[in-house]
Design a protein around this motif. Structure first.
Motif, PDB file in Angstrom:
ATOM      1  N   SER A  53       9.104 -60.794 -36.967  1.00  0.00           N
ATOM      2  CA  SER A  53       9.586 -61.990 -37.652  1.00  0.00           C
ATOM      3  C   SER A  53      10.784 -61.603 -38.499  1.00  0.00           C
ATOM      4  O   SER A  53      11.017 -60.431 -38.775  1.00  0.00           O
ATOM      5  N   GLY A  54      11.539 -62.602 -38.911  1.00  0.00           N
ATOM      6  CA  GLY A  54      12.685 -62.315 -39.754  1.00  0.00           C
ATOM      7  C   GLY A  54      13.742 -63.387 -39.660  1.00  0.00           C
ATOM      8  O   GLY A  54      13.483 -64.523 -39.239  1.00  0.00           O
ATOM      9  N   LYS A  55      14.963 -62.988 -40.015  1.00  0.00           N
ATOM     10  CA  LYS A  55      16.094 -63.910 -40.009  1.00  0.00           C
ATOM     11  C   LYS A  55      17.372 -63.114 -39.778  1.00  0.00           C
ATOM     12  O   LYS A  55      17.623 -62.113 -40.452  1.00  0.00           O
ATOM     13  N   ILE A  56      18.176 -63.585 -38.830  1.00  0.00           N
ATOM     14  CA  ILE A  56      19.443 -62.957 -38.492  1.00  0.00           C
ATOM     15  C   ILE A  56      20.524 -64.022 -38.618  1.00  0.00           C
ATOM     16  O   ILE A  56      20.323 -65.172 -38.215  1.00  0.00           O
ATOM     17  N   THR A  57      21.668 -63.644 -39.204  1.00  0.00           N
ATOM     18  CA  THR A  57      22.731 -64.624 -39.437  1.00  0.00           C
ATOM     19  C   THR A  57      24.093 -64.062 -39.017  1.00  0.00           C
ATOM     20  O   THR A  57      24.266 -62.854 -38.861  1.00  0.00           O
ATOM     21  N   ARG A  58      25.038 -64.978 -38.889  1.00  0.00           N
ATOM     22  CA  ARG A  58      26.424 -64.599 -38.619  1.00  0.00           C
ATOM     23  C   ARG A  58      27.319 -65.762 -39.029  1.00  0.00           C
ATOM     24  O   ARG A  58      26.990 -66.916 -38.804  1.00  0.00           O
ATOM     25  N   VAL A  59      28.461 -65.435 -39.595  1.00  0.00           N
ATOM     26  CA  VAL A  59      29.478 -66.439 -39.891  1.00  0.00           C
ATOM     27  C   VAL A  59      30.488 -66.420 -38.754  1.00  0.00           C
ATOM     28  O   VAL A  59      30.905 -65.356 -38.298  1.00  0.00           O
ATOM     29  N   VAL A  60      30.846 -67.617 -38.293  1.00  0.00           N
ATOM     30  CA  VAL A  60      31.884 -67.767 -37.280  1.00  0.00           C
ATOM     31  C   VAL A  60      32.880 -68.805 -37.768  1.00  0.00           C
ATOM     32  O   VAL A  60      32.528 -69.736 -38.482  1.00  0.00           O
ATOM     33  N   GLN A  61      34.125 -68.614 -37.387  1.00  0.00           N
ATOM     34  CA  GLN A  61      35.142 -69.615 -37.667  1.00  0.00           C
ATOM     35  C   GLN A  61      35.550 -70.219 -36.335  1.00  0.00           C
ATOM     36  O   GLN A  61      35.907 -69.500 -35.394  1.00  0.00           O
TER      37      GLN A  61
END
Length: 135
Positions: free
Chosen positions: A70-78
């Protein structure tokens, strides 16, 4: 859709042993929200297109595998030359933007189970919401 991608961030990743008879859980979500740079010097970047944070919280217990991740993965994209809202992005484009984060979950799970269980467990997620699990 042309984009500028920032690094993928593993905010949380948990591996826990569970009873192999524990009910299967395949909860992988994809969410997207608009963000702005916190550094005032970077505000000009928004002239090229909106920035969004893609978030993938997950809680997976494969059938009879004896573990949970379990967990959380993120990324910022433009999104270059796109100034619309997150909910206006097509499902196909959202899938393309989120797929690298899903692959991180698959890779991390394989690597951790290879060490913890002496045998890597390959998760394979599909965009339709269906999931395949293979050892």
């Amino acid at each position: 859709m042309e984009t500028k991608k920032y690094p993928i961030i593993v905010e949380q990743f948990h591996f826990d042993m569970v009873d192999p008879k524990t009910d299967t859980n395949q909860n992988v979500q994809v969410a997207m929200r608009q963000v702005e740079p916190s550094d005032p010097a970077r505000k000009d970047e928004l002239k090229s297109g909106n920035m969004f944070e893609i978030m993938v919280p997950f809680d997976v217990i494969p059938p009879q595998a004896g573990f949970r991740v379990s967990g959380k993965i993120t990324r910022v994209v433009q999104t270059l030359d796109y100034f619309g809202q997150a909910n206006e992005i097509s499902p196909d484009d959202l899938e393309k933007l989120s797929r690298p984060l899903i692959e991180y979950i698959e890779t991390l799970t394989y690597q951790v189970t290879a060490v913890a269980l002496d045998k890597g467990y390959q998760l394979e997620f599909e965009a339709s919401g269906n999931q395949k699990d293979n050892q």
